[in-house]
Design a protein around this motif. Structure first.
Motif, PDB file in Angstrom:
ATOM      1  N   ASN A   1      27.476 -18.599 -24.511  1.00  0.00           N
ATOM      2  CA  ASN A   1      27.134 -17.369 -23.993  1.00  0.00           C
ATOM      3  C   ASN A   1      25.957 -17.671 -23.296  1.00  0.00           C
ATOM      4  OD1 ASN A   1      29.140 -16.229 -25.290  1.00  0.00           O
ATOM      5  ND2 ASN A   1      28.331 -15.437 -27.029  1.00  0.00           N
ATOM      6  N   GLY A   2      25.215 -18.869 -23.192  1.00  0.00           N
ATOM      7  CA  GLY A   2      23.980 -18.927 -22.676  1.00  0.00           C
ATOM      8  C   GLY A   2      23.830 -20.308 -21.988  1.00  0.00           C
ATOM      9  N   TRP A   3      22.497 -20.598 -21.660  1.00  0.00           N
ATOM     10  CA  TRP A   3      22.150 -21.941 -21.293  1.00  0.00           C
ATOM     11  C   TRP A   3      21.687 -22.589 -22.450  1.00  0.00           C
ATOM     12  CZ3 TRP A   3      21.737 -17.725 -18.461  1.00  0.00           C
ATOM     13  CH2 TRP A   3      22.386 -17.682 -17.038  1.00  0.00           C
ATOM     14  N   CYS A   4      22.468 -23.754 -22.802  1.00  0.00           N
ATOM     15  CA  CYS A   4      21.922 -24.222 -23.909  1.00  0.00           C
ATOM     16  C   CYS A   4      22.629 -25.919 -24.213  1.00  0.00           C
ATOM     17  CB  CYS A   4      22.429 -23.560 -25.414  1.00  0.00           C
ATOM     18  SG  CYS A   4      24.475 -23.430 -25.462  1.00  0.00           S
ATOM     19  N   ASN A   5      22.346 -26.823 -25.020  1.00  0.00           N
ATOM     20  CA  ASN A   5      22.639 -28.085 -25.245  1.00  0.00           C
ATOM     21  C   ASN A   5      22.966 -28.020 -26.910  1.00  0.00           C
ATOM     22  OD1 ASN A   5      21.949 -28.770 -22.660  1.00  0.00           O
ATOM     23  ND2 ASN A   5      20.299 -29.983 -23.337  1.00  0.00           N
ATOM     24  N   ASN A   6      24.177 -28.964 -27.220  1.00  0.00           N
ATOM     25  CA  ASN A   6      24.495 -28.855 -28.457  1.00  0.00           C
ATOM     26  C   ASN A   6      24.748 -30.513 -28.847  1.00  0.00           C
ATOM     27  OD1 ASN A   6      25.647 -26.164 -27.919  1.00  0.00           O
ATOM     28  ND2 ASN A   6      26.142 -26.319 -29.985  1.00  0.00           N
ATOM     29  N   ILE A   7      24.505 -30.703 -30.093  1.00  0.00           N
ATOM     30  CA  ILE A   7      24.715 -32.164 -30.540  1.00  0.00           C
ATOM     31  C   ILE A   7      25.856 -32.066 -31.679  1.00  0.00           C
ATOM     32  CG2 ILE A   7      22.571 -33.411 -29.794  1.00  0.00           C
ATOM     33  CD1 ILE A   7      21.444 -32.828 -32.574  1.00  0.00           C
ATOM     34  N   ALA A   8      26.740 -33.168 -31.802  1.00  0.00           N
ATOM     35  CA  ALA A   8      27.780 -33.042 -32.838  1.00  0.00           C
ATOM     36  C   ALA A   8      28.097 -34.409 -33.253  1.00  0.00           C
ATOM     37  CB  ALA A   8      28.755 -32.143 -32.373  1.00  0.00           C
ATOM     38  N   TRP A   9      28.687 -34.595 -34.532  1.00  0.00           N
ATOM     39  CA  TRP A   9      29.211 -35.767 -35.003  1.00  0.00           C
ATOM     40  C   TRP A   9      30.177 -35.381 -36.071  1.00  0.00           C
ATOM     41  CZ3 TRP A   9      24.239 -34.267 -35.534  1.00  0.00           C
ATOM     42  CH2 TRP A   9      23.601 -34.054 -36.435  1.00  0.00           C
ATOM     43  N   ASN A  10      30.865 -36.604 -36.469  1.00  0.00           N
ATOM     44  CA  ASN A  10      31.609 -36.088 -37.655  1.00  0.00           C
ATOM     45  C   ASN A  10      31.258 -37.106 -38.913  1.00  0.00           C
ATOM     46  OD1 ASN A  10      34.051 -36.415 -35.053  1.00  0.00           O
ATOM     47  ND2 ASN A  10      34.365 -34.849 -36.412  1.00  0.00           N
ATOM     48  N   VAL A  11      31.902 -36.306 -39.965  1.00  0.00           N
ATOM     49  CA  VAL A  11      31.675 -36.753 -41.272  1.00  0.00           C
ATOM     50  C   VAL A  11      32.700 -36.894 -42.084  1.00  0.00           C
ATOM     51  CG1 VAL A  11      29.145 -36.395 -41.131  1.00  0.00           C
ATOM     52  CG2 VAL A  11      30.781 -34.623 -42.288  1.00  0.00           C
ATOM     53  N   GLY A  12      32.902 -37.908 -43.008  1.00  0.00           N
ATOM     54  CA  GLY A  12      34.125 -38.013 -43.807  1.00  0.00           C
ATOM     55  C   GLY A  12      33.505 -37.853 -45.228  1.00  0.00           C
TER      56      GLY A  12
ATOM     57  N   THR B   1      39.383 -35.783 -52.324  1.00  0.00           N
ATOM     58  CA  THR B   1      40.936 -35.846 -51.950  1.00  0.00           C
ATOM     59  C   THR B   1      41.573 -35.192 -50.587  1.00  0.00           C
ATOM     60  OG1 THR B   1      41.028 -36.101 -54.302  1.00  0.00           O
ATOM     61  CG2 THR B   1      43.141 -35.651 -53.360  1.00  0.00           C
ATOM     62  N   GLU B   2      40.857 -33.980 -50.610  1.00  0.00           N
ATOM     63  CA  GLU B   2      41.556 -33.110 -49.532  1.00  0.00           C
ATOM     64  C   GLU B   2      41.265 -33.644 -48.277  1.00  0.00           C
ATOM     65  OE1 GLU B   2      43.445 -29.579 -47.899  1.00  0.00           O
ATOM     66  OE2 GLU B   2      43.453 -30.723 -49.754  1.00  0.00           O
ATOM     67  N   GLN B   3      39.845 -34.353 -48.044  1.00  0.00           N
ATOM     68  CA  GLN B   3      39.680 -34.995 -46.592  1.00  0.00           C
ATOM     69  C   GLN B   3      40.428 -36.280 -46.446  1.00  0.00           C
ATOM     70  OE1 GLN B   3      37.025 -34.747 -43.707  1.00  0.00           O
ATOM     71  NE2 GLN B   3      38.810 -35.615 -43.584  1.00  0.00           N
TER      72      GLN B   3
ATOM     73  N   ALA C   1      26.055 -43.608 -47.186  1.00  0.00           N
ATOM     74  CA  ALA C   1      27.137 -44.207 -47.989  1.00  0.00           C
ATOM     75  C   ALA C   1      28.183 -43.295 -48.314  1.00  0.00           C
ATOM     76  CB  ALA C   1      26.275 -44.753 -49.190  1.00  0.00           C
ATOM     77  N   GLY C   2      27.817 -42.052 -48.304  1.00  0.00           N
ATOM     78  CA  GLY C   2      28.745 -40.990 -48.852  1.00  0.00           C
ATOM     79  C   GLY C   2      29.604 -40.456 -47.756  1.00  0.00           C
ATOM     80  N   ASN C   3      29.620 -41.250 -46.473  1.00  0.00           N
ATOM     81  CA  ASN C   3      30.348 -40.621 -45.319  1.00  0.00           C
ATOM     82  C   ASN C   3      31.427 -41.758 -45.044  1.00  0.00           C
ATOM     83  OD1 ASN C   3      31.268 -40.077 -42.871  1.00  0.00           O
ATOM     84  ND2 ASN C   3      29.386 -40.002 -41.844  1.00  0.00           N
ATOM     85  N   MET C   4      32.617 -41.409 -45.355  1.00  0.00           N
ATOM     86  CA  MET C   4      33.765 -42.354 -44.999  1.00  0.00           C
ATOM     87  C   MET C   4      33.689 -43.130 -43.587  1.00  0.00           C
ATOM     88  SD  MET C   4      37.203 -40.768 -46.354  1.00  0.00           S
ATOM     89  CE  MET C   4      37.446 -39.779 -47.925  1.00  0.00           C
ATOM     90  N   LEU C   5      33.081 -42.442 -42.583  1.00  0.00           N
ATOM     91  CA  LEU C   5      33.049 -42.886 -41.423  1.00  0.00           C
ATOM     92  C   LEU C   5      31.957 -44.001 -40.861  1.00  0.00           C
ATOM     93  CD1 LEU C   5      33.795 -39.777 -39.266  1.00  0.00           C
ATOM     94  CD2 LEU C   5      35.462 -41.390 -39.722  1.00  0.00           C
ATOM     95  N   SER C   6      31.026 -44.032 -42.043  1.00  0.00           N
ATOM     96  CA  SER C   6      30.328 -45.162 -42.103  1.00  0.00           C
ATOM     97  C   SER C   6      30.781 -46.490 -42.669  1.00  0.00           C
ATOM     98  CB  SER C   6      28.912 -44.606 -42.946  1.00  0.00           C
ATOM     99  OG  SER C   6      28.341 -43.703 -42.339  1.00  0.00           O
ATOM    100  N   HIS C   7      32.041 -46.374 -43.089  1.00  0.00           N
ATOM    101  CA  HIS C   7      32.650 -47.535 -43.439  1.00  0.00           C
ATOM    102  C   HIS C   7      33.732 -48.291 -42.789  1.00  0.00           C
ATOM    103  CE1 HIS C   7      30.637 -47.184 -47.739  1.00  0.00           C
ATOM    104  NE2 HIS C   7      30.848 -46.039 -47.420  1.00  0.00           N
TER     105      HIS C   7
END
Length: 1147
Positions: free
Chosen positions: A983-994, A998-1000, A867-873
């Protein structure tokens, strides 16, 4: 300002006729009040139209220009309105005096701080920049115009020129977008629709999409009303494409088609030197030597200063065993273009075949001269072999009876080009005869050897006839091993210009405009494109109607933009308007005359800004009428303290012609600019700031507000221990687990190159660049998993082999780089390619339920959904932003430099087992990074770039640098610029939050507007998001509340004013509604967000596409061909607006 009491008689006495011999009482030329009013409405938006009244009053330019200049020179002293400069610029532009227009516009730019409000000025200023090849400045000015006035009547001219510029810069995606925008605009234009299609087809051709290009070229030829010149050019491009592209069929068929198309092209345009040259190349490829020579001869007759033609003639002579004639042709080609690599290379091969090694060596040196690290590697190898062995080269038996050729010096000083240079003023053309048994000897005698060094006054590079060059001249083909090896040399194959490359010639269609039915303007017909639209602006030379000039350099900021250009204007005396009247002038500047001229140049506000609009029963009407520029009409005065009803009432009172501003960042729609870097600059010893790092040891710390505050207080932060503390099962995101869950899931693959993280080499490993090389393809998780495993096995095997062959190991202290072994690759061959598996969508809860459920263990501020994530709205899925994406990597995989979409924060978790290296820059420095990208001819938003740290430090940009280990979480703050390398063999996961800060929100809105300025799609629909936030969230931050309320006011104002416009033309608005989870609509043409009012063009399109208001008006100002749908009723918007109030925490 002139006195308002100037009478009609004084106003009508505009200028004196300088042809009179009376120096004390010049003969006045009178204009009626109606003509004065008409002339005052003429501005630069009439560019390319012949203004009859302006031609009648040419004495403004030819007779009494000095009196106008004298008035203009006293502007500052007498406090005259600076618009006089703008009008002087308009008149000079329409009269073709670009240098004087340039000076006038620059003066207006400096004196008028709100010059951006004048759309005609921006349009004309951009045209002048374009004329002088000042492309970076033209881009800035044109983009500003598109942002400020997207409905400007001549905006299609702007899109076409931007398309040509971006094609020149090899930014093909942007070029295609602007050509498409111009094609969708049905307003009158100096380019025909088929001509725009031609440029689009050529875009496909130069990108190697030959089948698509061929289909589009053929569709152009089906037009029965096609201009003969454009038909000839289209046939020529088809012929050349069949000659060069192996994908269009087998060799014999292709060459037959090429010859047929080129012959047809010559029938429609028999004066095209380029078509004859291409025809000669096609004949030569099927061994029709006589026909090839005849075609080359015709090409030279049309334009003998063509280095490519002479080089090809030399190849034919050499193949026919006529070395002296080949020598003459190569020398002629080299003298026409001293940097012609193919000519010098073939000349070296010719000399070496006669064992004249020293001459050959000098020719190879010329072929590589000035190319530095980009020189042909085969040539470099040959030079390295010849240099130490010049005295020991084995004898090579000459391939003809001729025992010795003239040396390079002798051939150069006695070349046929000497005679060509001596008769440049005549129409005589040197005949070129085909080399056969009967004419070979005679032909040698017809190529005289006249002593004397030739004067090189020819255009450099390839000759393009009367055509517009929109791509740089292609390099000659790479010399293969068949040409030169260290052991032997072959003269069987030669280096030809344009070999296996697309044509650089961009033919254009002569401009024809529809006839106007009024007296204001009349069409310009029967004129060539060069005569009317600056067709030379993209060629090697710029020709102005008054002087030839060019401007170089790129503005670094708004300040240097003005100061650098001012230096140019001041340094060129004949460009300045501030000149004194000559002593022998034939006029006397009386007070009445001065007032009349000033009145003409600086009319009242209601007269001063006008546009050309199509009117009549159809959007393609031929009538041209003048209407006041909507931008000068008063905008509604609104406030966040007003109720929704008050806002609606105020907006409905605005006249229909009022400009509709769609900006949500400002009330007046002023253009946006990248930020200036912080001042004072950061000291050099602080350019590597320490990375903010926090270690979490307990759940209490994990869910403490302090952790959220820590992240929001830093531009980038590294969180360690959080995954283990919360017992996240990161193994669910390992490659093995992903294969078990869905092995056939799609993976986007980027092909990159393995290298050190603080370096970025070009593919040939010759120099460091900012452009990040990357080509796209697709595979599956299972296949990429196999690639990861095989890559690891190969690396392990290589390490074992190195360990067994060497008794020592390189120390890490040998280099500051994390991977010194990458640096050492620079000394050996090309870079090793690697494949990066990116943008793997994990949004499907049915497939990835276990993975998504695991991430709910995170603190709420970092969760995917909260609920505190702008992108959820937002109300719908935005892949990779409010959903999880996976990245699968091997060592060297790179995520290029970027800011997150709309400057939102992001969360990134390294699954392991390898590390990742991160680089980050605060949001305040993105403006200077954008400037550096521009210097490297890279689009900051559209392009792919990897910053060179040295360049960043030179610009005083501090860079965070740190290593992300398995389990580490990286928090990327709002607007932070970052780039990452595995730098090596790896996986990453990522997403955005808002986060609701005021600055965001401010940064998201600013980027939303900058994206519009840069024609970049904002995948976060900020207007929809804002309305959903006010419906769903109670805001207690007063500054954030004010920002949200301002966006609501501006978007509501836009909706009401568009509705008023639609109702004015008696168009119905149908309620459509908006379903739950329905995606937001974007304009199919310009890709901006379309809020509430959807314009659907159904009758002419099978698929019902959504258009924005501005693009709809370009197609039909009265919207007769559109169905207008409404997603929200006005009552819904009014209720949401009125219920949105600042929430007090105490309540």
């Amino acid at each position: 300002m002139p006195s308002p009491n100037i009478g009609n008689e004084a106003t009508a006495v505009v200028l004196a006729n300088s042809t009179t011999t009376n120096t004390t009482a010049p003969y006045p030329m009178h204009l009626t009040p109606e003509e004065m009013k008409e002339l005052s409405m003429v501005d630069g938006s009439m560019f390319a139209f012949e203004v009859a009244l302006l031609n009648r009053t040419l004495t403004l330019e030819k007779s009494d220009q000095n009196s106008c200049n004298q008035i203009a020179s006293n502007i500052k002293a007498r406090n005259i309105d600076p618009k006089i400069y703008c009008r002087l610029g308009h008149y000079n532009l329409l009269l073709g005096n670009y240098s004087k227009a340039l000076s006038a516009y620059q003066q207006y730019y400096e004196l008028e701080p709100n010059n951006w409000k004048d759309s005609s000025f921006l349009f004309c200023f951009g045209l002048v920049y374009f004329h002088f090849n000042a492309f970076p400045w033209a881009i800035k000015t044109f983009k500003k115009l598109i942002y400020v006035e997207p409905s400007f009547s001549r905006i299609n001219e702007v899109h076409i020129r931007l398309g040509l510029i971006f094609k020149t810069f090899k930014q093909y995606t942007l070029a295609f977008k602007h050509f498409r925008l111009a094609l969708a605009d049905l307003s009158q234009c100096t380019f025909g629709k088929q001509e725009i299609n031609f440029h689009i087809a050529h875009l496909y051709e130069i990108q190697g999409k030959y089948a698509t290009a061929k289909e589009l070229y053929l569709s152009i030829l089906k037009d029965e009303n096609l201009n003969p010149t454009l038909r000839a050019d289209t046939l020529r491009q088809l012929g050349w494409m069949f000659h060069t592209s192996e994908s269009l069929g087998e060799h014999g068929f292709r060459q037959s088609q090429a010859i047929n198309y080129l012959k047809a092209s010559i029938e429609f345009n028999p004066d095209s030197s380029q078509s004859y040259y291409y025809l000669g190349r096609s004949y030569a490829s099927v061994n029709k030597v006589h026909d090839a020579f005849m075609s080359y001869r015709n090409s030279v007759e049309k334009a003998e200063a063509n280095a490519d033609t002479w080089c090809s003639i030399g190849v034919l002579y050499q193949q026919q065993n006529q070395p002296l004639d080949a020598l003459q042709a190569y020398i002629c080609s080299a003298q026409l273009n001293r940097d012609h690599e193919a000519a010098w290379t073939n000349l070296g091969i010719l000399y070496e075949s006669f064992n004249q090694v020293h001459d050959a060596y000098r020719c190879y040196l010329h072929a590589t001269k000035g190319k530095g690290t980009k020189a042909n590697q085969d040539l470099v190898d040959r030079l390295n072999f010849l240099k130490p062995n010049l005295s020991n080269i084995p004898q090579i038996v000459p391939q003809s009876s001729q025992t010795k050729l003239p040396s390079v010096e002798e051939a150069w000083n006695h070349s046929v080009s000497n005679e060509m240079a001596s008769r440049q003023g005549s129409n005589y053309r040197q005949p070129i005869m085909p080399p056969d048994d009967h004419t070979a000897k005679r032909h040698k005698s017809e190529m005289p050897m006249v002593p004397g060094r030739v004067s090189l006054n020819y255009p450099p590079n390839t000759y393009f006839g009367d055509n517009l060059q929109t791509t740089p001249a292609p390099q000659s083909n790479q010399m293969t091993k068949a040409h030169i090896t260290n052991g032997q040399i072959s003269s069987e194959t030669f280096s030809l210009p344009h070999q296996k490359t697309m044509s650089s010639s961009i033919p254009v269609q002569p401009m024809t405009l529809a006839t106007s039915n009024n007296n204001h303007t009349k069409p310009v017909t029967g004129r060539s494109f060069r005569d009317s639209i600056d067709s030379d602006v993209l060629s090697n030379h710029t020709h102005s109607s008054d002087e030839s000039s060019s401007i170089v350099g790129t503005p670094e900021s708004k300040d240097t933009y003005s100061s650098q250009f001012n230096q140019f204007c001041n340094s060129t005396a004949h460009h300045n308007l501030n000149v004194s009247c000559p002593a022998n002038n034939n006029f006397i500047l009386t007070k009445e005359k001065e007032e009349a001229i000033t009145s003409l140049l600086c009319p009242t506000t209601q007269q001063s800004n006008h546009q050309v609009h199509s009117t009549g029963s159809s959007p393609n009407s031929n009538q041209i009428n003048y209407h006041p520029n909507p931008s000068i009409l008063q905008q509604p005065q609104l406030s966040i303290d007003m109720t929704a009803e008050q806002i609606i009432e105020t907006c409905q009172k605005c006249p229909i012609g009022t400009k509709i501003i769609t900006s949500i960042a400002t009330d007046d729609g002023r253009p946006v600019y990248p930020p200036d870097p912080p001042y004072p600059p950061v000291p050099k010893h602080k350019l590597n700031p320490p990375t903010p790092i926090v270690t979490i040891d307990s759940k209490r710390e994990a869910f403490s507000p302090k952790l959220q505050h820590f992240c929001l207080s830093n531009p980038i932060a590294l969180i360690r221990g959080l995954a283990s503390t919360l017992k996240l099962d990161l193994g669910l995101f390992s490659t093995k687990a992903l294969v078990d869950f869905n092995a056939e899931h799609t993976v986007e693959v980027r092909r990159q190159y393995l290298q050190s993280s603080d370096e970025n080499w070009d593919p040939d490993h010759q120099e460091q660049i900012w452009h990040c090389e990357s080509t796209r393809s697709h595979t599956t998780i299972a296949k990429y998993g196999n690639y990861q495993a095989n890559s690891f096995s190969e690396s392990l095997k290589d390490e074992q082999e190195k360990g067994s062959s060497s008794s020592f190991r390189d120390s890490d202290s040998d280099s500051n780089s994390t991977f010194p072994k990458f640096k050492k690759q620079r000394k050996f061959g090309a870079l090793k390619p690697v494949k990066f598996g990116t943008n793997v969508d994990l949004s499907d809860e049915k497939i990835w339920k276990a993975q998504l459920q695991e991430l709910t263990k995170l603190p709420s501020f970092a969760r995917v959904v909260s609920a505190g994530n702008m992108l959820s709205h937002v109300g719908h899925v935005i892949l990779g932003m409010n959903t999880v994406q996976l990245y699968m990597k091997v060592p060297g995989c790179r995520t290029p430099g970027h800011q997150e979409n709309n400057n939102f924060c992001s969360v990134n978790i390294n699954i392991g087992p390898g590390d990742c290296e991160w680089f980050g820059v605060q949001a305040e420095y993105w403006g200077i990074l954008s400037q550096i990208c521009e210097r490297h001819n890279i689009s900051y938003l559209h392009g792919s770039w990897w910053p060179i740290l040295k360049d960043c430090y030179n610009e005083n940009i501090p860079v965070f640098r740190f290593t992300q280990k398995p389990g580490d979480i990286v928090w990327v703050g709002a607007g932070t610029v970052h780039w990452v390398q595995a730098n090596g063999w790896c996986n990453n996961i990522a997403w955005n939050v808002g986060p609701f800060t005021t600055e965001q929100y401010r940064l998201a809105v600013d980027r939303y507007e900058w994206n519009k300025h840069e024609s970049y799609k904002s995948i976060v629909p900020m207007i929809h998001l804002t309305w959903n936030i006010v419906k769903n969230v109670k805001i207690s931050d007063s500054s954030l509340f004010i920002l949200l309320k301002k966006v609501l006011v501006r978007s509501l104002k836009t909706c009401v004013m568009i509705m008023s416009y639609v109702k004015h033309y008696n168009r119905d608005i149908r309620f459509h509604g908006k379903a739950k989870d329905e995606t937001v609509h974007y304009c199919i043409v310009c890709e901006i967000e379309v809020f509430n009012l959807l314009f659907i063009r159904g009758r002419h399109e099978r698929k019902h596409s959504v258009y924005c208001f501005d693009c709809s008006r370009k197609i039909d100002p009265e919207l007769r061909d559109f169905v207008i749908l409404e997603e929200y009723t006005i009552k819904e918007l009014v209720d949401a607006y009125n219920k949105f109030n600042l929430y007090s925490i105490s309540n």
